[in-house]
Scaffold this motif. Structure first.
Motif, mmCIF file in Angstrom:
data_model
loop_
_atom_site.group_PDB
_atom_site.id
_atom_site.type_symbol
_atom_site.label_atom_id
_atom_site.label_comp_id
_atom_site.label_asym_id
_atom_site.label_seq_id
_atom_site.Cartn_x
_atom_site.Cartn_y
_atom_site.Cartn_z
ATOM 1 N N TYR A 51 37.243 -111.195 -31.973
ATOM 2 C CA TYR A 51 36.844 -111.426 -33.299
ATOM 3 C C TYR A 51 38.186 -111.660 -34.172
ATOM 4 O O TYR A 51 39.180 -111.038 -33.978
ATOM 5 C CB TYR A 51 35.849 -110.271 -33.868
ATOM 6 C CG TYR A 51 36.259 -108.986 -33.917
ATOM 7 C CD1 TYR A 51 36.972 -108.257 -35.216
ATOM 8 C CD2 TYR A 51 36.407 -108.153 -32.818
ATOM 9 C CE1 TYR A 51 37.306 -107.036 -35.218
ATOM 10 C CE2 TYR A 51 36.602 -106.962 -32.613
ATOM 11 C CZ TYR A 51 37.183 -106.089 -34.001
ATOM 12 O OH TYR A 51 37.618 -105.032 -33.973
ATOM 13 N N SER A 52 38.003 -112.104 -35.449
ATOM 14 C CA SER A 52 39.078 -112.006 -36.327
ATOM 15 C C SER A 52 39.260 -110.771 -37.084
ATOM 16 O O SER A 52 38.466 -110.190 -37.343
ATOM 17 C CB SER A 52 38.688 -113.147 -37.442
ATOM 18 O OG SER A 52 39.714 -113.210 -38.317
ATOM 19 N N VAL A 53 40.532 -110.309 -37.051
ATOM 20 C CA VAL A 53 40.752 -108.986 -37.584
ATOM 21 C C VAL A 53 40.794 -109.266 -39.200
ATOM 22 O O VAL A 53 41.795 -109.562 -39.613
ATOM 23 C CB VAL A 53 42.191 -108.637 -37.094
ATOM 24 C CG1 VAL A 53 42.610 -107.229 -37.728
ATOM 25 C CG2 VAL A 53 42.171 -108.443 -35.570
ATOM 26 N N ASN A 54 39.803 -108.332 -39.762
ATOM 27 C CA ASN A 54 39.781 -108.016 -41.052
ATOM 28 C C ASN A 54 40.147 -106.480 -41.208
ATOM 29 O O ASN A 54 41.136 -106.205 -41.784
ATOM 30 C CB ASN A 54 38.781 -108.209 -41.790
ATOM 31 C CG ASN A 54 38.375 -109.722 -41.868
ATOM 32 O OD1 ASN A 54 39.441 -110.519 -42.084
ATOM 33 N ND2 ASN A 54 37.120 -110.186 -41.962
ATOM 34 N N PHE A 55 39.360 -105.715 -40.703
ATOM 35 C CA PHE A 55 39.349 -104.214 -40.485
ATOM 36 C C PHE A 55 39.161 -103.714 -39.298
ATOM 37 O O PHE A 55 38.119 -104.166 -38.795
ATOM 38 C CB PHE A 55 38.694 -103.509 -41.552
ATOM 39 C CG PHE A 55 39.124 -103.983 -43.029
ATOM 40 C CD1 PHE A 55 40.344 -103.274 -43.611
ATOM 41 C CD2 PHE A 55 38.511 -104.850 -43.681
ATOM 42 C CE1 PHE A 55 40.617 -103.524 -44.919
ATOM 43 C CE2 PHE A 55 38.873 -104.959 -45.150
ATOM 44 C CZ PHE A 55 40.001 -104.540 -45.677
ATOM 45 N N LEU A 56 40.246 -103.120 -38.321
ATOM 46 C CA LEU A 56 39.743 -102.898 -37.173
ATOM 47 C C LEU A 56 39.372 -101.389 -37.162
ATOM 48 O O LEU A 56 39.859 -100.568 -38.038
ATOM 49 C CB LEU A 56 41.223 -102.589 -36.351
ATOM 50 C CG LEU A 56 41.489 -103.940 -35.835
ATOM 51 C CD1 LEU A 56 42.865 -103.941 -35.285
ATOM 52 C CD2 LEU A 56 40.596 -104.696 -34.823
ATOM 53 N N PRO A 57 38.261 -100.859 -36.399
ATOM 54 C CA PRO A 57 38.201 -99.424 -36.438
ATOM 55 C C PRO A 57 39.032 -98.585 -35.899
ATOM 56 O O PRO A 57 39.837 -98.873 -34.855
ATOM 57 C CB PRO A 57 36.856 -99.559 -35.359
ATOM 58 C CG PRO A 57 37.009 -100.807 -34.638
ATOM 59 C CD PRO A 57 37.630 -101.646 -35.456
ATOM 60 N N LYS A 58 39.514 -97.611 -36.499
ATOM 61 C CA LYS A 58 40.616 -96.438 -36.132
ATOM 62 C C LYS A 58 39.893 -95.178 -36.352
ATOM 63 O O LYS A 58 38.840 -94.902 -36.965
ATOM 64 C CB LYS A 58 41.765 -96.778 -37.007
ATOM 65 C CG LYS A 58 42.376 -97.919 -36.924
ATOM 66 C CD LYS A 58 43.067 -98.237 -35.691
ATOM 67 C CE LYS A 58 43.975 -99.593 -35.740
ATOM 68 N NZ LYS A 58 44.479 -99.996 -34.437
ATOM 69 N N VAL A 59 40.610 -94.163 -35.792
ATOM 70 C CA VAL A 59 40.318 -92.763 -35.963
ATOM 71 C C VAL A 59 41.449 -92.196 -36.847
ATOM 72 O O VAL A 59 42.495 -92.144 -36.411
ATOM 73 C CB VAL A 59 40.188 -92.017 -34.684
ATOM 74 C CG1 VAL A 59 39.759 -90.489 -34.810
ATOM 75 C CG2 VAL A 59 38.803 -92.520 -33.921
ATOM 76 N N LYS A 60 41.307 -91.454 -37.842
ATOM 77 C CA LYS A 60 42.220 -90.629 -38.611
ATOM 78 C C LYS A 60 42.044 -88.979 -38.111
ATOM 79 O O LYS A 60 41.027 -88.565 -38.302
ATOM 80 C CB LYS A 60 42.141 -90.684 -40.083
ATOM 81 C CG LYS A 60 43.232 -89.696 -40.890
ATOM 82 C CD LYS A 60 43.205 -90.248 -42.346
ATOM 83 C CE LYS A 60 42.160 -89.711 -43.135
ATOM 84 N NZ LYS A 60 42.407 -90.054 -44.489
ATOM 85 N N ILE A 61 43.310 -88.553 -37.683
ATOM 86 C CA ILE A 61 43.414 -87.005 -37.414
ATOM 87 C C ILE A 61 44.109 -86.429 -38.286
ATOM 88 O O ILE A 61 45.297 -86.809 -38.712
ATOM 89 C CB ILE A 61 43.840 -86.916 -35.972
ATOM 90 C CG1 ILE A 61 43.205 -87.647 -34.868
ATOM 91 C CG2 ILE A 61 44.049 -85.285 -35.605
ATOM 92 C CD1 ILE A 61 43.632 -87.541 -33.525
ATOM 93 N N GLU A 62 43.710 -85.327 -38.748
ATOM 94 C CA GLU A 62 44.394 -84.348 -39.822
ATOM 95 C C GLU A 62 44.620 -83.101 -39.224
ATOM 96 O O GLU A 62 43.545 -82.416 -38.996
ATOM 97 C CB GLU A 62 43.799 -84.615 -41.304
ATOM 98 C CG GLU A 62 43.689 -85.578 -41.688
ATOM 99 C CD GLU A 62 43.002 -85.628 -42.889
ATOM 100 O OE1 GLU A 62 43.653 -86.141 -44.117
ATOM 101 O OE2 GLU A 62 41.889 -85.593 -42.919
ATOM 102 N N VAL A 63 45.630 -82.552 -39.120
ATOM 103 C CA VAL A 63 45.855 -81.107 -38.705
ATOM 104 C C VAL A 63 46.962 -80.346 -39.429
ATOM 105 O O VAL A 63 48.295 -80.891 -39.885
ATOM 106 C CB VAL A 63 46.147 -81.079 -37.332
ATOM 107 C CG1 VAL A 63 47.509 -81.803 -36.882
ATOM 108 C CG2 VAL A 63 46.424 -79.657 -36.684
ATOM 109 N N ALA A 64 46.639 -79.124 -40.038
ATOM 110 C CA ALA A 64 47.589 -78.672 -40.880
ATOM 111 C C ALA A 64 48.577 -77.425 -39.895
ATOM 112 O O ALA A 64 47.732 -76.931 -38.947
ATOM 113 C CB ALA A 64 47.107 -77.485 -41.842
ATOM 114 N N VAL A 65 49.648 -77.606 -39.878
ATOM 115 C CA VAL A 65 50.418 -76.755 -38.900
ATOM 116 C C VAL A 65 51.703 -76.308 -39.762
ATOM 117 O O VAL A 65 52.043 -76.505 -40.756
ATOM 118 C CB VAL A 65 51.025 -77.701 -37.855
ATOM 119 C CG1 VAL A 65 50.000 -78.300 -36.839
ATOM 120 C CG2 VAL A 65 51.865 -78.775 -38.340
ATOM 121 N N SER A 66 52.488 -75.089 -39.117
ATOM 122 C CA SER A 66 53.625 -74.431 -39.600
ATOM 123 C C SER A 66 54.637 -75.287 -39.684
ATOM 124 O O SER A 66 54.843 -76.332 -38.690
ATOM 125 C CB SER A 66 53.784 -73.234 -38.838
ATOM 126 O OG SER A 66 54.153 -73.655 -37.790
#
Length: 112
Positions: A51-66
């Motif tokens: 398919y034509s790329v408008n918006f691709l599915p992604k995953v956002k990971i957030e992690v708080a660390v020292s």
């Protein structure tokens, strides 16, 4: 404290989680997101469908660390999320000025 935010391909999530768990990371946040980068306007194949790329599915990971663990966390994410192909994602590192655990009221490093 730092907030490490990574945008990765969805099928790499388990590998990234395992790599972070091996470092002793006890919690992270995962969100399903959509977006595009340099590949905009191209045709992509995702799970067998073209398919034509408008918006691709992604995953956002957030992690708080020292601050001490940032380099290890970034390296673990980069190695485990890498496929060597366009669209592997990005990693951002942001400063966190305050963190509070709601249940106990612990603050900053103790709240991680």
């Amino acid at each position: 404290m730092k907030l490490v935010m990574a945008i990765i391909k969805p099928f790499k999530l388990d590998e990234v989680r395992e790599a972070l768990t091996a470092l002793g990371i006890q919690g992270l946040t995962v969100s399903e997101v959509k977006g595009f980068g340099r590949q905009k306007g191209q045709t992509e194949i995702y799970r067998g469908a073209e398919y034509s790329v408008n918006f691709l599915p992604k995953v956002k990971i957030e992690v708080a660390v020292s601050a001490d663990s940032v380099d290890q966390v970034v390296e673990a994410i980069q190695k485990s999320a890498n496929t060597g192909r366009i669209g592997d994602g990005k990693i951002f590192v942001l400063d966190v000025s305050k963190a509070v655990r709601i249940r106990t009221g612990e603050m900053d490093g103790d709240a991680l």
